[in-house]
Design a protein around this motif. Structure first.
Motif, PDB file in Angstrom:
ATOM      1  N   LEU A  20       0.836  -1.200   0.000  1.00 12.70           N
ATOM      2  CA  LEU A  20       0.000   0.000   0.000  1.00 12.70           C
ATOM      3  C   LEU A  20       0.871   1.250   0.000  1.00 12.70           C
ATOM      4  O   LEU A  20       1.993   1.249   0.508  1.00 12.70           O
ATOM      5  N   GLN A  21       0.362   2.304  -0.556  1.00 15.61           N
ATOM      6  CA  GLN A  21       1.087   3.566  -0.651  1.00 15.61           C
ATOM      7  C   GLN A  21       0.418   4.622   0.220  1.00 15.61           C
ATOM      8  O   GLN A  21      -0.620   4.371   0.844  1.00 15.61           O
ATOM      9  N   ARG A  22       1.031   5.791   0.249  1.00  9.15           N
ATOM     10  CA  ARG A  22       0.483   6.886   1.043  1.00  9.15           C
ATOM     11  C   ARG A  22      -0.508   7.671   0.182  1.00  9.15           C
ATOM     12  O   ARG A  22      -0.165   8.115  -0.925  1.00  9.15           O
ATOM     13  N   PHE A  73      -8.544   1.884  -4.828  1.00  7.46           N
ATOM     14  CA  PHE A  73      -7.704   0.706  -5.077  1.00  7.46           C
ATOM     15  C   PHE A  73      -7.894  -0.332  -3.972  1.00  7.46           C
ATOM     16  O   PHE A  73      -8.014  -1.536  -4.243  1.00  7.46           O
ATOM     17  N   LEU A  74      -7.935   0.110  -2.720  1.00  3.10           N
ATOM     18  CA  LEU A  74      -8.127  -0.810  -1.599  1.00  3.10           C
ATOM     19  C   LEU A  74      -9.477  -1.515  -1.693  1.00  3.10           C
ATOM     20  O   LEU A  74      -9.586  -2.725  -1.442  1.00  3.10           O
ATOM     21  N   GLU A  75     -10.500  -0.759  -2.035  1.00  3.71           N
ATOM     22  CA  GLU A  75     -11.838  -1.344  -2.174  1.00  3.71           C
ATOM     23  C   GLU A  75     -11.843  -2.406  -3.271  1.00  3.71           C
ATOM     24  O   GLU A  75     -12.416  -3.492  -3.112  1.00  3.71           O
ATOM     25  N   PHE A  76     -11.169  -2.083  -4.378  1.00  2.00           N
ATOM     26  CA  PHE A  76     -11.076  -3.035  -5.488  1.00  2.00           C
ATOM     27  C   PHE A  76     -10.311  -4.293  -5.075  1.00  2.00           C
ATOM     28  O   PHE A  76     -10.741  -5.427  -5.357  1.00  2.00           O
ATOM     29  N   ILE A  77      -9.169  -4.119  -4.401  1.00  6.65           N
ATOM     30  CA  ILE A  77      -8.347  -5.256  -3.994  1.00  6.65           C
ATOM     31  C   ILE A  77      -9.113  -6.160  -3.031  1.00  6.65           C
ATOM     32  O   ILE A  77      -9.030  -7.399  -3.103  1.00  6.65           O
ATOM     33  N   ASP A  78      -9.885  -5.570  -2.132  1.00  2.00           N
ATOM     34  CA  ASP A  78     -10.639  -6.373  -1.170  1.00  2.00           C
ATOM     35  C   ASP A  78     -11.710  -7.206  -1.882  1.00  2.00           C
ATOM     36  O   ASP A  78     -11.956  -8.367  -1.523  1.00  2.00           O
ATOM     37  N   GLU A  79     -12.335  -6.628  -2.907  1.00  2.00           N
ATOM     38  CA  GLU A  79     -13.313  -7.387  -3.687  1.00  2.00           C
ATOM     39  C   GLU A  79     -12.628  -8.511  -4.460  1.00  2.00           C
ATOM     40  O   GLU A  79     -13.139  -9.640  -4.542  1.00  2.00           O
ATOM     41  N   ALA A 117      -9.049  -9.396   2.173  1.00  2.00           N
ATOM     42  CA  ALA A 117      -7.583  -9.369   2.113  1.00  2.00           C
ATOM     43  C   ALA A 117      -7.042  -9.353   3.538  1.00  2.00           C
ATOM     44  O   ALA A 117      -7.734  -8.967   4.484  1.00  2.00           O
ATOM     45  N   GLN A 118      -5.804  -9.775   3.687  1.00  2.00           N
ATOM     46  CA  GLN A 118      -5.190  -9.877   5.016  1.00  2.00           C
ATOM     47  C   GLN A 118      -4.101  -8.824   5.156  1.00  2.00           C
ATOM     48  O   GLN A 118      -3.231  -8.699   4.292  1.00  2.00           O
ATOM     49  N   LEU A 119      -4.152  -8.067   6.245  1.00  2.00           N
ATOM     50  CA  LEU A 119      -3.134  -7.052   6.517  1.00  2.00           C
ATOM     51  C   LEU A 119      -2.028  -7.692   7.350  1.00  2.00           C
ATOM     52  O   LEU A 119      -2.283  -8.226   8.431  1.00  2.00           O
ATOM     53  N   VAL A 120      -0.800  -7.650   6.852  1.00  2.00           N
ATOM     54  CA  VAL A 120       0.311  -8.285   7.569  1.00  2.00           C
ATOM     55  C   VAL A 120       0.811  -7.350   8.664  1.00  2.00           C
ATOM     56  O   VAL A 120       0.563  -6.134   8.626  1.00  2.00           O
ATOM     57  N   PRO A 121       1.528  -7.871   9.663  1.00  2.00           N
ATOM     58  CA  PRO A 121       2.082  -7.007  10.719  1.00  2.00           C
ATOM     59  C   PRO A 121       2.987  -5.927  10.134  1.00  2.00           C
ATOM     60  O   PRO A 121       3.646  -6.129   9.109  1.00  2.00           O
ATOM     61  N   ASP A 122       3.025  -4.780  10.811  1.00  2.00           N
ATOM     62  CA  ASP A 122       3.777  -3.631  10.305  1.00  2.00           C
ATOM     63  C   ASP A 122       5.260  -3.926  10.125  1.00  2.00           C
ATOM     64  O   ASP A 122       5.920  -3.336   9.260  1.00  2.00           O
ATOM     65  N   ASP A 123       5.824  -4.811  10.966  1.00  2.00           N
ATOM     66  CA  ASP A 123       7.259  -5.057  10.908  1.00  2.00           C
ATOM     67  C   ASP A 123       7.639  -6.135   9.894  1.00  2.00           C
ATOM     68  O   ASP A 123       8.787  -6.578   9.847  1.00  2.00           O
ATOM     69  N   THR A 124       6.693  -6.557   9.068  1.00  2.00           N
ATOM     70  CA  THR A 124       6.999  -7.549   8.038  1.00  2.00           C
ATOM     71  C   THR A 124       7.888  -6.922   6.967  1.00  2.00           C
ATOM     72  O   THR A 124       7.583  -5.842   6.453  1.00  2.00           O
ATOM     73  N   HIS A 125       8.966  -7.603   6.633  1.00  2.00           N
ATOM     74  CA  HIS A 125       9.890  -7.070   5.629  1.00  2.00           C
ATOM     75  C   HIS A 125       9.317  -7.301   4.236  1.00  2.00           C
ATOM     76  O   HIS A 125       8.898  -8.408   3.897  1.00  2.00           O
ATOM     77  N   PHE A 126       9.323  -6.253   3.415  1.00  2.00           N
ATOM     78  CA  PHE A 126       8.674  -6.373   2.103  1.00  2.00           C
ATOM     79  C   PHE A 126       9.413  -7.345   1.184  1.00  2.00           C
ATOM     80  O   PHE A 126       8.809  -7.935   0.281  1.00  2.00           O
ATOM     81  N   ILE A 127      10.716  -7.556   1.395  1.00  2.00           N
ATOM     82  CA  ILE A 127      11.443  -8.527   0.569  1.00  2.00           C
ATOM     83  C   ILE A 127      10.963  -9.947   0.887  1.00  2.00           C
ATOM     84  O   ILE A 127      10.828 -10.792  -0.013  1.00  2.00           O
ATOM     85  N   ASP A 128      10.679 -10.226   2.161  1.00  2.00           N
ATOM     86  CA  ASP A 128      10.106 -11.530   2.521  1.00  2.00           C
ATOM     87  C   ASP A 128       8.756 -11.722   1.838  1.00  2.00           C
ATOM     88  O   ASP A 128       8.429 -12.820   1.364  1.00  2.00           O
ATOM     89  N   LEU A 129       7.963 -10.662   1.795  1.00  2.00           N
ATOM     90  CA  LEU A 129       6.661 -10.747   1.130  1.00  2.00           C
ATOM     91  C   LEU A 129       6.823 -10.998  -0.369  1.00  2.00           C
ATOM     92  O   LEU A 129       6.081 -11.791  -0.961  1.00  2.00           O
ATOM     93  N   LEU A 130       7.796 -10.332  -0.984  1.00  2.00           N
ATOM     94  CA  LEU A 130       8.049 -10.567  -2.408  1.00  2.00           C
ATOM     95  C   LEU A 130       8.547 -11.988  -2.647  1.00  2.00           C
ATOM     96  O   LEU A 130       8.166 -12.638  -3.628  1.00  2.00           O
ATOM     97  N   GLU A 131       9.399 -12.464  -1.757  1.00  2.00           N
ATOM     98  CA  GLU A 131       9.916 -13.830  -1.892  1.00  2.00           C
ATOM     99  C   GLU A 131       8.782 -14.847  -1.790  1.00  2.00           C
ATOM    100  O   GLU A 131       8.758 -15.852  -2.506  1.00  2.00           O
ATOM    101  N   LEU A 132       7.831 -14.572  -0.913  1.00  2.00           N
ATOM    102  CA  LEU A 132       6.696 -15.467  -0.712  1.00  2.00           C
ATOM    103  C   LEU A 132       5.683 -15.368  -1.850  1.00  2.00           C
ATOM    104  O   LEU A 132       5.014 -16.350  -2.190  1.00  2.00           O
ATOM    105  N   ALA A 133       5.582 -14.191  -2.465  1.00  2.00           N
ATOM    106  CA  ALA A 133       4.489 -13.907  -3.401  1.00  2.00           C
ATOM    107  C   ALA A 133       4.613 -14.680  -4.712  1.00  2.00           C
ATOM    108  O   ALA A 133       5.711 -14.920  -5.219  1.00  2.00           O
ATOM    109  N   ASP A 134       3.451 -15.027  -5.261  1.00  2.00           N
ATOM    110  CA  ASP A 134       3.372 -15.566  -6.617  1.00  2.00           C
ATOM    111  C   ASP A 134       3.066 -14.454  -7.614  1.00  2.00           C
ATOM    112  O   ASP A 134       3.317 -14.607  -8.813  1.00  2.00           O
ATOM    113  N   ALA A 135       2.517 -13.352  -7.117  1.00  2.00           N
ATOM    114  CA  ALA A 135       2.222 -12.192  -7.961  1.00  2.00           C
ATOM    115  C   ALA A 135       2.139 -10.962  -7.067  1.00  2.00           C
ATOM    116  O   ALA A 135       1.990 -11.061  -5.844  1.00  2.00           O
ATOM    117  N   VAL A 136       2.237  -9.795  -7.707  1.00  2.00           N
ATOM    118  CA  VAL A 136       2.235  -8.519  -6.986  1.00  2.00           C
ATOM    119  C   VAL A 136       1.282  -7.573  -7.707  1.00  2.00           C
ATOM    120  O   VAL A 136       1.216  -7.571  -8.944  1.00  2.00           O
TER     121      VAL A 136
END
Length: 740
Positions: free
Chosen positions: A478-480, A499-505, A534-553
């Motif tokens: 998510l962005q600011r 965008f958030l509303e769309f992603i949740d749908e 959609a699931q909100l991950v903890p704030d301290d989650t490293h975005f590289i770990d999320l990218l490594e886990l992800a199948d798509a972005v």
């Protein structure tokens, strides 16, 4: 391209001689002529005489001396002013072309092979490869008798002879050895960026010390001497105490390499204003030492005569964070004119273009520098005017890679033509391809990120922590909502909220297909979005770990999309992004949850060759690089803002100029156990022993105080004393005393 500092054609070293002739001291011109005859021009070294305020009748003779000896002559118009040797040196640096600079006074002499050895020493020492490294050349001061003897001798080995006589304690010919002299060797651009000498120092005395103080703080290599602000007024000390003891180490490397100069004796008449200011300078040095230690504020940067622009407009104020961030860049950009963009729009935000044109003409402005041209409506009006009229400009902002910044003369972010495929799409050589792959691995495994992140636990570890359970993952960074790229480049999705509303749908539909949508809140946002599917991950989650886990972005236009490309992850872009190119990512076909689900589940393969080409262009041709200093500020709405207060640039790329490239800065700390501190070894050991004794004495005092307190408690309240005892068999004794 302009042939400036650090260009391939630059000389290695510019030797600057500050000078002013004085009819009452005719020996000065003779000394200058003798010095110029010692210069041997080479491709690596240039020699410059700065004639600062010499009388008109003597100026022609000085110019002729320089011309006859192949020395550049530059007139510095300071007639009627007190001769400031610091100001003359600074003026010379702005005109020099060498990668590094040094200074020689007319009373200094050196061996025939001095500059050959000095240039080799500079190379080994790392001058101009490492921006902040510098050193001084020791100076052997001769007495009047020693000077007469030196000038009468023509033997090449006379330098060595006098050096050996100093070692033997010859006080007749030699006055003293100053390990730290005014002959500094420093990278030219770095010198310009720190503003050279402070103009408050006039005449002679302490102007070098104050500059050395700032350069030492910038480099951070030497441990600070104790009682640093104390002036011992001598170099002949074996104690590491006072600033002079620390300054003496600046010349120790050169001294050990037998590189030094000799100073010829000359009278110092107090009637000469050049020397008369010594007492005044002595009064102010401490104030400036302390002030710089407190605020780290250098004088305004000096501007090279070969800068990109003569004068340019920057929107903002001096001594603010944006201006301080450009300290390293201003010397090669040009003279800055600070302007408030609000002065050039009316109440309805219409541009007062006639007033703007008049300002440009009156001040001879050649360009404008925009720190984020979309920051406010007034600035955007001026930016649009530049683009319509073709008036030169640069946009400056943070890039998408670690430590990256851009100076763009073709637009800003998505609206810039600098990212067009024709600029970067080409076959890479095998070396270029290998280098960009190494760089990508370094970025993805390093700790340097654009925003603060938590600890890495790997994609596999994150999957276990979040209980993904084998499902496929769509990562949505998510962005600011207030970011420029959201307000102006969100594209068809419109806003972060939409965008958030769309992603949740979409998450609801993807959940039925064995996917989970993981969203990460921007690290600086305080508001927590409400999500049902959609699931909100903890704030301290490293975005590289999320990218490594992800199948798509999925992104609007977040810089995380660049990282997704580097990791070969399919990325779907909903906004207008500068990095959106076929094969690297895909533009979302529509803001329709069902269509998007079909697009995600069908997937695609990232063309890594195109990714390598694009990242190679950003890394080696477009981006500048510099380590930022930042602080977090809380806004009125509770959100956080990351303020960049300074940038330590190590690569600078300005369109139309040769790039300035240094090694990436690494912390350099010289231990007091190194041979450099040999002179102070006994003092440092004794000081260490004194500190150990002080620690032991403090511990003994604390133990004594502890027992004294217990004894007082025994007499004051024996019942409580025995009752609180840690010794179990003593506790019953409390009953022998009444409770108080």
């Amino acid at each position: 391209m302009k042939d400036l500092v650090h260009s391939p054609a630059s000389t290695q070293l510019s030797v600057i001689v500050p000078f002013r002739a004085d009819p009452s001291s005719p020996y000065l011109v003779e000394r200058l002529e003798g010095l110029c005859k010692c210069f041997k021009n080479t491709r690596e070294v240039e020699f410059i005489v700065i004639d600062s305020g010499s009388p008109t009748e003597l100026r022609k003779n000085i110019s002729s001396i320089c011309e006859e000896n192949g020395v550049r002559y530059i007139h510095h118009d300071t007639a009627g002013q007190v001769f400031s040797i610091g100001a003359a040196r600074d003026y010379g640096v702005t005109h020099a072309t060498g990668r590094a600079v040094t200074f020689l006074d007319v009373d200094l002499r050196f061996s025939d092979d001095f500059f050959d050895r000095l240039v080799r020493f500079m190379s080994s020492y790392g001058i101009s490869r490492q921006k902040k490294k510098f050193f001084t050349v020791p100076c052997l001061y001769l007495t009047q008798e020693g000077t007469d003897e030196f000038l009468a001798s023509c033997e090449d080995q006379r330098m060595l002879d006098f050096y050996l006589r100093w070692l033997d304690g010859d006080n007749h010919a030699i006055q003293n050895m100053a390990p730290c002299s005014s002959v500094m060797v420093v990278d030219r651009l770095h010198y310009l960026s720190v503003g050279g000498h402070r103009p408050e120092f006039r005449g002679h005395g302490y102007e070098d010390f104050e500059l050395y103080h700032r350069l030492m703080v910038e480099e951070g290599a030497l441990p600070r001497a104790r009682d640093y602000y104390h002036d011992t007024k001598t170099w002949d000390t074996a104690t590491y105490r006072g600033f002079r003891s620390q300054l003496s180490l600046l010349g120790r490397h050169a001294m050990m390499a037998n590189i030094f100069v000799i100073h010829l004796w000359h009278p110092r008449p107090r009637s000469n204003s050049f020397y008369a200011n010594l007492a005044a300078n002595r009064e102010i040095w401490l104030e400036f030492f302390r002030k710089f230690d407190s605020n780290r504020q250098h004088p305004s940067p000096l501007v090279s005569t070969g800068a990109r622009f003569g004068k340019f407009i920057m929107f903002g104020k001096p001594r603010t964070a944006p201006a301080d961030c450009l300290k390293d860049v201003l010397p090669i950009l040009g003279e800055v004119l600070f302007v408030n963009e609000q002065d050039f729009v009316d109440d309805e935000m219409r541009l007062l273009d006639a007033d703007l044109a008049a300002l440009i003409e009156q001040h001879g402005v050649q360009a404008m520098l925009f720190p984020n041209p979309y920051a406010n409506p007034a600035r955007l009006e001026v930016y649009d005017w530049c683009r319509r009229t073709g008036f030169p400009y640069l946009c400056w902002e943070r890039g998408a890679l670690p430590d990256s910044w851009f100076f763009d003369n073709r637009g800003f972010n998505f609206d810039s033509a600098s990212y067009a495929e024709q600029n970067w799409q080409r076959d890479l050589t095998s070396d270029e391809r290998s280098a960009v792959i190494r760089y990508i691995n370094e970025v993805l495994t390093g700790a340097n990120t654009l925003e603060r992140q938590g600890l890495r636990i790997s994609g596999e570890g994150l999957a276990a922590k979040l209980r993904v359970g084998g499902r496929k993952v769509l990562f949505v960074p998510l962005q600011r909502p207030s970011d420029t790229v959201i307000r102006h480049f969100a594209g068809g999705v419109g806003s972060q909220e939409a965008f958030l509303e769309f992603i949740d749908e979409a998450a609801e539909k993807l959940n039925r297909r064995g996917w989970v949508v993981l969203c990460k809140k921007h690290p600086l946002e305080s508001e927590v979005p409400t999500l049902q599917h959609a699931q909100l991950v903890p704030d301290d989650t490293h975005f590289i770990d999320l990218l490594e886990l992800a199948d798509a972005v999925a992104v609007i236009n977040s810089g995380v999309g660049v990282y997704a490309a580097m990791m070969g992850k399919p990325c779907y872009v909903f906004g207008n992004a500068f990095y959106a190119f076929q094969g690297i990512n895909q533009c979302a076909s529509a803001v329709d949850p069902a269509a998007f689900c079909s697009q995600v589940t069908s997937s695609y393969t990232v063309d890594m060759e195109r990714v390598y080409q694009f990242i190679h262009y950003l890394r080696n041709d477009f981006y500048s690089f510099g380590r930022p200093s930042t602080k977090i500020r809380q806004e009125k709405d509770g959100s956080l803002r990351n303020i960049t207060t300074g940038i330590d640039f190590y690569e600078i790329r300005i369109p139309g100029m040769h790039p300035v490239i240094y090694q990436r800065p690494e912390e350099r700390r010289i231990s007091t156990g190194s041979p450099l501190f040999e002179r102070f070894r006994l003092d440092l050991e004794q000081e260490g022993n004194r500190e150990k004794i002080a620690v032991r004495e403090t511990a003994v005092t604390r133990r004594k105080d502890k027992w004294a307190a217990k004894l007082r408690k025994l007499f004051r309240d024996p019942h409580a004393f025995f009752g609180d005892s840690r010794v179990q068999f003593l506790r019953p004794l409390r009953f022998a005393f009444p409770r108080r």
